[in-house]
Structures are given as C-alpha cells and as structure tokens.
Design a protein around this motif. Structure first.
Motif, short mmCIF file in Angstrom:
data_model
loop_
_atom_site.label_atom_id
_atom_site.label_comp_id
_atom_site.label_asym_id
_atom_site.label_seq_id
_atom_site.Cartn_x
_atom_site.Cartn_y
_atom_site.Cartn_z
N ASN A 172 1.00 -0.97 0.08
CA ASN A 172 0.00 -0.19 -0.04
C ASN A 172 1.08 1.25 0.09
N ASP A 173 0.40 2.40 0.29
CA ASP A 173 0.99 3.52 0.62
C ASP A 173 1.19 4.14 1.93
N LEU A 174 1.13 3.12 3.08
CA LEU A 174 1.02 3.74 4.39
C LEU A 174 2.14 4.28 4.96
N CYS A 175 2.20 5.23 5.92
CA CYS A 175 3.06 6.09 6.51
C CYS A 175 3.13 5.90 7.93
N GLY A 176 4.21 6.44 8.58
CA GLY A 176 4.33 6.78 9.89
C GLY A 176 5.15 5.55 10.58
N THR A 177 4.85 4.90 11.65
CA THR A 177 5.37 3.83 12.27
C THR A 177 4.43 2.85 12.50
N ILE A 178 4.88 1.48 12.71
CA ILE A 178 4.15 0.41 13.07
C ILE A 178 4.00 0.26 14.62
N PRO A 179 2.84 0.09 15.11
CA PRO A 179 2.54 -0.28 16.49
C PRO A 179 3.18 -1.49 16.89
N THR A 180 3.34 -1.31 18.21
CA THR A 180 4.08 -2.55 18.87
C THR A 180 3.35 -3.04 20.09
N ASP A 181 2.29 -2.67 20.25
CA ASP A 181 1.40 -3.08 21.65
C ASP A 181 0.67 -4.35 20.94
N GLY A 182 -0.22 -5.16 21.90
CA GLY A 182 -1.28 -5.99 21.54
C GLY A 182 -0.96 -6.96 20.53
N LEU A 198 6.52 4.00 5.56
CA LEU A 198 6.34 3.14 6.67
C LEU A 198 7.67 3.08 7.36
N ASN A 199 7.71 3.64 8.58
CA ASN A 199 9.23 3.92 8.93
C ASN A 199 9.50 2.86 10.04
N GLY A 200 8.83 2.05 10.16
CA GLY A 200 9.30 0.62 11.21
C GLY A 200 8.78 0.87 12.53
N PRO A 201 9.04 0.19 13.41
CA PRO A 201 8.26 0.14 14.80
C PRO A 201 8.26 1.41 15.71
N LEU A 203 8.99 4.06 18.49
CA LEU A 203 9.99 4.19 19.52
C LEU A 203 9.67 5.00 21.06
N GLN A 204 9.77 4.29 21.96
CA GLN A 204 9.56 5.20 23.21
C GLN A 204 8.04 5.74 23.19
N GLY A 205 7.27 5.15 22.69
CA GLY A 205 5.83 5.36 22.75
C GLY A 205 5.51 6.48 21.84
N LEU A 206 6.23 6.93 20.77
CA LEU A 206 6.09 7.64 20.03
C LEU A 206 5.06 7.18 18.83
N VAL A 207 3.86 7.66 18.48
CA VAL A 207 2.86 7.06 17.51
C VAL A 207 3.21 7.66 16.12
N ALA A 208 2.30 6.93 15.30
CA ALA A 208 2.42 7.27 13.87
C ALA A 208 2.25 8.72 13.31
N TYR A 209 1.49 9.35 14.20
CA TYR A 209 0.91 10.50 13.73
C TYR A 209 1.76 11.43 13.97
N ASP A 210 3.04 11.28 14.56
CA ASP A 210 4.09 12.26 15.10
C ASP A 210 5.02 12.24 13.79
N PHE A 211 4.93 11.41 12.81
CA PHE A 211 5.82 11.42 11.91
C PHE A 211 5.53 11.93 10.28
N GLY A 212 4.59 13.02 10.42
CA GLY A 212 4.33 13.68 9.29
C GLY A 212 3.75 12.90 8.20
#
Length: 213
Positions: A172-182, A198-201, A203-212
């Motif tokens: 697809n064309d997803l972006c941000g990071t991959i969640p690591t919970d659940g 998509l930038n990998g898992p 880090l330190q609780g930062l979520v995908a929405y923080d990566f533009g």
C-alpha cells in the motif's frame, strides 16, 4: 365465537412465519451494496430485492436464525464502492471481497461488525486511510488489506484487537510507524512490506501521527 378461536391461531402462525425485521434490514443492506457495484459477470443476479430473506441468494450464507453470517464475493470481477450499509450486517462473520476492482474508501461503519472474524479486502483499488473504527471489531482474527492504495498511518486502535492472528497491509502507501502493542508483537515484517513511507516500529511510545503522515 368458534370462528374467532380458529382465526387467532392462524394469525399467530402467520406472524411467526414472517421473516424478522433484522433479516429484512440485512437484505436491504446487501441490495444497497449491489446497487453500488458493477457486476459484468452477473454474480449478483440472484440478489432480488423482492425477496425479503437474502438467505436464498448466491454467495450469501446465513445461520439457523436466517441472519447473514458470510458474504463470499472474492475474485468476482466486480467494481464500484463500498457503502455504510455494510455496517448493518451485525451478525456477519466473514466478509470476502478480495481480488476485485473495488475502489473508494473503507467505510467507517465496518467498525460496527462486532462479530466479524475475517475481513478480506486485499487486491482491490481501495484508497484513503484505514478507519480507526476497525479497532472496535474485537472478534476479528484475520485482517487482510494488502495490495491496495491505502494511505495514512496504521491506527493504534488496532492494538485493541486481542484476537487478531493475521494482519497484512503490505503493498500500500502507508506512512508513519508500526505499532508494537497488543497483537502487533507477533506480526512479521512481511505484514507491512512495500509501504515506502512506513518507518518501522514505534520508538519510546511515539505514535505514527508524529511522523508527518
């Protein structure tokens, strides 16, 4: 008086023989879906809106209470859009629409399908974001959205899907990071590959929405 005693049981028999209003709403929802789709091979030809009970239609499976539990339209060469009426199929367990040419966005109302076990929409032309409402489908075990044109982040709401065993959002064309919970702790890289933004898992609780995204 005697005639009245005979008539009353007959009326009761007629009443209980009628399809339930919920089944009627399910038939209406499926016929609304049919109107949204182009069907060159006429796989939906049996979907007759004059029949209140959709359990006689091809590609529709019902349970013993005449509620729709499965919709099988994979590789049917249908195109068109999905609509909010799919969210009315409250007993649905399997929604199989893979390998078609369905476009447009994923309806938020799919999140209403609390009994859904498998959602297979892979290999279509779907666009837009994965709805956060998907995190409400707590019975979901299989979620395959790969080979579409989906954008945006992977919603963290999906981490609430404790029963999720298989996830595939690759190609697809997803972006941000991959969640690591659940359930995300068990998914391999192949579940997410070929999403160039998509930038990998996380880090330190930062979520995908923080990566533009």
């Amino acid at each position: 008086m005697a005639a009245g005693r005979v008539l009353f049981p007959l009326l009761l028999l007629f009443f209980f023989a009628l399809p339930s209003s919920s089944t009627n709403s399910e038939g209406n929802a499926l016929f609304a879906l049919k109107r949204r789709l182009s069907d060159p091979n006429k796989v939906l030809q049996s979907w007759d809106d004059t029949l209140v009970n959709p359990c006689t239609w091809f590609h529709v499976t019902c349970n013993s209470d005449n509620h729709v539990i499965r919709l099988d339209l994979g590789n049917s060469k249908i195109s068109g859009h999905l609509g909010p009426e799919l969210g009315q199929l409250e007993y649905l367990q399997y929604l199989e629409l893979y390998g078609n040419d369905i476009s447009g966005t994923l309806p938020e109302e799919l999140g209403n399908l609390k009994n859904l076990v498998s959602l297979d929409l892979y290999s279509n032309q779907l666009e837009g974001q994965i709805p956060k409402s998907f995190g409400r489908m707590r019975s979901l075990k299989f979620l395959r959205l790969n080979n579409n044109k989906l954008t945006g982040p992977i919603p963290r709401e999906l981490t609430a899907l404790s029963n999720l065993k298989i996830l595939d959002v690759s190609n697809n064309d997803l972006c941000g990071t991959i969640p690591t919970d659940g359930p995300f702790v068990q998914f391999s890289y192949q579940s997410f590959e070929n999403n160039n933004r998509l930038n990998g898992p996380e880090l330190q609780g930062l979520v995908a929405y923080d990566f533009g995204c």
